[in-house]
Design an enzyme around this catalytic site. Structure first.
Site, PDB file in Angstrom:
ATOM      1  N   LYS A  56       0.836  -1.210   0.000  1.00 13.06           N
ATOM      2  CA  LYS A  56       0.000   0.000   0.000  1.00 13.06           C
ATOM      3  C   LYS A  56       0.870   1.260   0.000  1.00 13.06           C
ATOM      4  O   LYS A  56       0.611   2.204  -0.755  1.00 13.06           O
ATOM      5  CB  LYS A  56      -0.924  -0.009   1.216  1.00 13.06           C
ATOM      6  CG  LYS A  56      -2.017  -1.065   1.151  1.00 13.06           C
ATOM      7  CD  LYS A  56      -2.804  -1.120   2.455  1.00 13.06           C
ATOM      8  CE  LYS A  56      -3.866  -2.193   2.431  1.00 13.06           C
ATOM      9  NZ  LYS A  56      -4.632  -2.257   3.698  1.00 13.06           N
ATOM     10  N   SER A  72      -0.701   0.696   5.882  1.00 11.94           N
ATOM     11  CA  SER A  72      -0.925  -0.157   7.047  1.00 11.94           C
ATOM     12  C   SER A  72      -1.925  -1.239   6.712  1.00 11.94           C
ATOM     13  O   SER A  72      -2.769  -1.078   5.819  1.00 11.94           O
ATOM     14  CB  SER A  72      -1.432   0.675   8.235  1.00 11.94           C
ATOM     15  OG  SER A  72      -1.533  -0.114   9.402  1.00 11.94           O
ATOM     16  N   ASP A  73      -1.810  -2.355   7.438  1.00 16.05           N
ATOM     17  CA  ASP A  73      -2.774  -3.436   7.249  1.00 16.05           C
ATOM     18  C   ASP A  73      -2.892  -4.225   8.544  1.00 16.05           C
ATOM     19  O   ASP A  73      -1.932  -4.314   9.314  1.00 16.05           O
ATOM     20  CB  ASP A  73      -2.353  -4.369   6.113  1.00 16.05           C
ATOM     21  CG  ASP A  73      -3.491  -5.278   5.685  1.00 16.05           C
ATOM     22  OD1 ASP A  73      -4.408  -4.778   4.997  1.00 16.05           O
ATOM     23  OD2 ASP A  73      -3.497  -6.468   6.065  1.00 16.05           O
ATOM     24  N   GLN A  74      -4.069  -4.767   8.758  1.00 18.40           N
ATOM     25  CA  GLN A  74      -4.306  -5.582   9.951  1.00 18.40           C
ATOM     26  C   GLN A  74      -4.993  -6.879   9.565  1.00 18.40           C
ATOM     27  O   GLN A  74      -5.944  -6.882   8.781  1.00 18.40           O
ATOM     28  CB  GLN A  74      -5.181  -4.828  10.958  1.00 18.40           C
ATOM     29  CG  GLN A  74      -5.429  -5.604  12.253  1.00 18.40           C
ATOM     30  CD  GLN A  74      -6.269  -4.807  13.229  1.00 18.40           C
ATOM     31  OE1 GLN A  74      -7.485  -4.755  13.108  1.00 18.40           O
ATOM     32  NE2 GLN A  74      -5.616  -4.169  14.196  1.00 18.40           N
ATOM     33  N   ALA A 109       0.549  -4.196  10.777  1.00 19.58           N
ATOM     34  CA  ALA A 109       1.807  -3.720  10.205  1.00 19.58           C
ATOM     35  C   ALA A 109       1.644  -2.288   9.711  1.00 19.58           C
ATOM     36  O   ALA A 109       0.584  -1.906   9.215  1.00 19.58           O
ATOM     37  CB  ALA A 109       2.238  -4.614   9.048  1.00 19.58           C
TER      38      ALA A 109
END
EC number: 3.6.1.-
Length: 201
Positions: A56, A72-74, A109
């Site tokens: 991203k 960011s990613d979860q 992250a």
């Protein structure tokens, strides 16, 4: 142009991440990263969250090379299986039924990239969340009250979802909401953004 003057961009359309980043009081733009979030075959939740955060940030940085970009990613990690955003009431019910009485690790992250300066760093927050042994009635009542269908793991810990939990083990308080702000601030400082110096009286 010095790094301190670079534009800041959040590579995410998540309203939760936008609200969290606003806490730093630094002007920023929001750009959709247009990244395919489909997990790769046999990809672990940790690897998936890390890969997508980097992807991203890099996707938006490619369009805005002089900016400092946050991606960011979860991913909710249930015994090594990735659980994404449920999208519907029915899928959210199934997620919470599977998670009741379990400890779920939310892999969150964050990646910061500036193409012009060559800066690229990523950090990971791992939040252990122990869910209560919820009844079907409790699950249904919660979901109809809060409708957390755009949240990984089908619960908002910052809202009524806290009533679903027995414990949270986390060293970065906002990580469970979707953006670990201690880590994000550390990465932005490393990228040259003077957070406190940028605040106008």
């Amino acid at each position: 142009m010095s790094i301190a003057q670079r534009a800041l961009i959040l590579g995410s359309t998540s309203r939760y991440r936008r609200e969290l980043l606003q806490r730093l009081r630094v002007p920023f733009d929001v750009v959709s990263p247009e990244v395919d979030e489909t997990p790769l075959p046999d990809e672990t939740p940790l690897a998936l969250a890390t890969r997508l955060a980097k992807a991203k940030a890099k996707a938006v940085a490619a369009l805005h090379p002089n900016a400092v970009v946050i991606g960011s990613d979860q991913v909710a990690d249930l015994n090594g299986e990735p659980l994404g955003k449920p999208g519907t009431h029915e899928r959210a019910v199934l997620q919470l039924q599977r998670m009741r009485g379990q400890t779920v690790v939310f892999q969150t992250a964050v990646s910061v990239v500036c193409q012009a300066s060559g800066f690229e760093q990523t950090e990971l927050a791992q939040i252990k969340v122990r869910f209560r042994d919820l009844s079907d009635a409790e699950i249904d009542a919660y979901l109809r009250a809060e409708e957390p269908y755009d949240c990984a793991g089908s619960a908002k810990s910052e809202g009524l979802g806290i009533a679903l939990l027995d414990a949270i083990d986390n060293d970065d308080p906002t990580a469970l909401i979707g953006l670990p702000m201690i880590r994000t601030a550390r990465l932005l400082r490393a990228a040259g953004i003077d957070l406190l110096g940028a605040i106008k009286p």
